[in-house]
Design a protein around this motif. Structure first.
Motif, PDB file in Angstrom:
ATOM      1  N   LEU A  16      21.878   7.490 -13.844  1.00  0.00           N
ATOM      2  CA  LEU A  16      22.367   8.878 -13.828  1.00  0.00           C
ATOM      3  C   LEU A  16      21.381   9.815 -14.514  1.00  0.00           C
TER       4      LEU A  16
ATOM      5  N   VAL B 253      22.903  12.063  -3.802  1.00  0.00           N
ATOM      6  CA  VAL B 253      22.349  10.786  -4.256  1.00  0.00           C
ATOM      7  C   VAL B 253      23.473   9.757  -4.307  1.00  0.00           C
TER       8      VAL B 253
ATOM      9  N   THR C 257      18.290  10.347 -12.189  1.00  0.00           N
ATOM     10  CA  THR C 257      18.531  11.134 -10.975  1.00  0.00           C
ATOM     11  C   THR C 257      19.081  12.522 -11.313  1.00  0.00           C
TER      12      THR C 257
ATOM     13  N   VAL D 237      28.476  14.777 -10.909  1.00  0.00           N
ATOM     14  CA  VAL D 237      28.671  13.346 -10.666  1.00  0.00           C
ATOM     15  C   VAL D 237      30.087  13.131 -10.156  1.00  0.00           C
TER      16      VAL D 237
ATOM     17  N   ARG E  90      25.641  13.459  -7.427  1.00  0.00           N
ATOM     18  CA  ARG E  90      25.533  11.998  -7.398  1.00  0.00           C
ATOM     19  C   ARG E  90      26.909  11.404  -7.113  1.00  0.00           C
TER      20      ARG E  90
END
Lengths: 167, 167, 167
Positions: C70, C30, C73, C116, C79
């Motif tokens: 955040l 993402v 998703t 992330v 991400r």
């Protein structure tokens, strides 16, 4: 043969480090200056570097045609190119296609027989410049540094005279 | 005794790191500030540093005569000098011979009995400044950092609060 | 899950490195862009990044409400947030309380389930900017980078396309 990239900030000791690396190879070292003594500040900087370096170097000034200078001096001792950011600046001023020239340099470096030590500058770690031309230059310098680092056998980042090994 | 140089960018966590290093030595720590609260921005920055540091430090302001301050506070706990770039700026504004003063500091540091932790800034990793005075300052700062790093026992480069060991 | 911070200068290869890290996790990656195509220079930069990255990413634009993006998703692939400095700049322009928002992000990151990778910039390694707003921004960026680095599992500093491990 060895391609070594030495990067760092202004007055970080990059050139001194690069001189030591270039001297460490057999044969008479070759100094390829991309600077031209166009004003007093630059003339003083060139004289300062020459005084420190000593007189046992073959010296060559080449503001633009770096691949040619490297090809013509190939086969002897280590070459020191000081510096790539000034070369890039010269290309931009001469309205040459810097992107193509950087790609040609990256392509030529691994084919050379004698070692090459290249000095460059990190210029992208400050605030975004107001000036659009300065932004173009710092983007180009970052792309150039990545391209040359990708083909180099060794890359060092010099801070306060001390090298950190990046590759 | 130990001479430790902590370098890095603005708000990189250099001072916090240097405070921890200075506190780690036996004895009451000594804070040698090169800053003077000449305007509101600087006064706020000084207050912010003092609040974080706590009140158990011997404090001394010394914008110019750093070797004297280090000599007079020698024999006790660890000293923290925060920071060398501001000291350099003060020397330039006072029209002192910064090059000689830096050489005297580099000469004095290894002779001191108590530990010294010195904070400095990397200022040469952005685009070349338009301003000639700013260019003089960044050159001087680079030369100073190299000189002090050369005599230091340890040098750390702090990025995002995290130290990288240079020496 | 893993929180990875990738920092470096302009055109240092941060984004490319971060893309590779984000792709390395299972699931569809993402891309959370903090940039908005408000002018031609920015539109070109966004198009350049998208062309390199490929079309297999879920894309989302979120200039301000990063924690919300955040959270929404979370639960899928890795991400990539590109980049925090632009997000900070957006917060400042929108007159949001950046300090509080950065604290909320630092608080939220370790609670997320999916990985992330966050890209940020080092902007404090040049000369002090003349412009007071630029000084505010570089101070805020430095503080933000320290805060996020403190909660990250890994931090890398990218120079010339080559990562140095900070944490």
């Amino acid at each position: 043969m060895a391609v070594i990239l030495i990067t760092g900030g202004a007055r970080s000791g990059k050139s001194r480090r690069a001189e030591a690396r270039a001297r460490s190879f057999a044969g008479q070292p070759v100094y390829i200056a991309t600077a031209e003594a166009l004003d007093a500040e630059m003339a003083e900087r060139i004289a300062h570097h020459r005084a420190r370096r000593g007189t046992d170097w073959i010296e060559r000034e080449e503001p633009l045609d770096l691949v040619q200078a490297l090809t013509e001096t190939d086969g002897g001792g280590g070459r020191l190119v000081d510096c790539l950011t000034l070369w890039l600046s010269n290309l931009l001023h001469a309205e040459r296609d810097w992107s193509r020239e950087v790609a040609q340099l990256a392509d030529a470096l691994p084919r050379l027989k004698s070692p090459v030590v290249l000095v460059t500058n990190e210029v992208g770690l400050g605030i975004v410049p107001d000036n659009a031309l300065a932004r173009v230059f710092r983007d180009a310098a970052g792309i150039m540094n990545q391209s040359i680092a990708a083909v180099a056998d060794e890359v060092e980042f010099v801070v306060a005279g001390l090298p950190m090994k990046l590759k």
